[in-house]
Design a protein around this motif. Structure first.
Motif, PDB file in Angstrom:
ATOM      1  N   ALA A   1       0.712  -1.297   0.052  1.00 17.22           N
ATOM      2  CA  ALA A   1       0.042   0.194  -0.004  1.00 17.22           C
ATOM      3  C   ALA A   1       0.868   1.368  -0.108  1.00 17.22           C
ATOM      4  O   ALA A   1       0.602   2.153  -0.596  1.00 17.22           O
ATOM      5  N   MET A   2       1.928   1.255   0.752  1.00 17.84           N
ATOM      6  CA  MET A   2       3.052   2.315   0.875  1.00 17.84           C
ATOM      7  C   MET A   2       3.488   2.629  -0.410  1.00 17.84           C
ATOM      8  O   MET A   2       3.540   3.664  -1.092  1.00 17.84           O
TER       9      MET A   2
ATOM     10  N   LYS B   1       0.646   3.897  -3.145  1.00 16.70           N
ATOM     11  CA  LYS B   1       0.386   5.243  -2.773  1.00 16.70           C
ATOM     12  C   LYS B   1       1.265   6.408  -2.732  1.00 16.70           C
ATOM     13  O   LYS B   1       1.044   7.591  -3.084  1.00 16.70           O
ATOM     14  N   LEU B   2       2.495   6.156  -2.347  1.00 13.16           N
ATOM     15  CA  LEU B   2       3.382   6.962  -2.333  1.00 13.16           C
ATOM     16  C   LEU B   2       4.858   6.820  -2.914  1.00 13.16           C
ATOM     17  O   LEU B   2       5.498   7.589  -3.734  1.00 13.16           O
ATOM     18  N   LEU B   3       5.417   5.616  -2.602  1.00  9.30           N
ATOM     19  CA  LEU B   3       6.909   5.299  -2.785  1.00  9.30           C
ATOM     20  C   LEU B   3       7.222   5.252  -4.350  1.00  9.30           C
ATOM     21  O   LEU B   3       8.165   5.814  -4.836  1.00  9.30           O
TER      22      LEU B   3
END
Lengths: 75, 75
Positions: free
Chosen positions: B57-58, B61-63
């Protein structure tokens, strides 16, 4: 032939980029993240016969700033 | 607990940073270098019990920007 060089800031050297990622993850609700360090991964395509000593020379001269960064070579 | 996330540009996506490194190495006389791709290595310090799904999920969504980047998780 391929080689991978990972370059990370040494322990104790402030990592503002990693800190920004940690802060962003925390703001997104990922509270399980306690710390983030961000480094570089460099994949090299090399001619046959390139030695590890050649890659060490590349790291020392260009790829890593050995004052604040450490590097690791995987062949 | 620790996890490592490597984020690389997908094949076929132009990598100007890697190209700059290749050019610099070539100018320094390292003619054995045929190609360079540069990516990110993100080391995460995580609370116990964090699952791989959380890390996925990280990444999503962001990395990583999954349009142009691929990621790999090592726990």
């Amino acid at each position: 032939m391929k080689a991978k060089v990972t370059v990370m800031l040494k322990d104790g050297v402030l990592d503002p980029q990693g800190e920004a990622v940690r802060h962003a993850l925390s703001a997104m609700g990922f509270d399980e993240v306690e710390g983030v360090r961000q480094g570089k991964l460099i994949e090299l395509d090399l001619a046959k016969g390139t030695t590890e000593a050649d890659i060490v020379a590349m790291c020392e001269k260009l790829l890593a700033n050995t004052v604040i960064e450490s590097y690791r070579i995987e062949m």
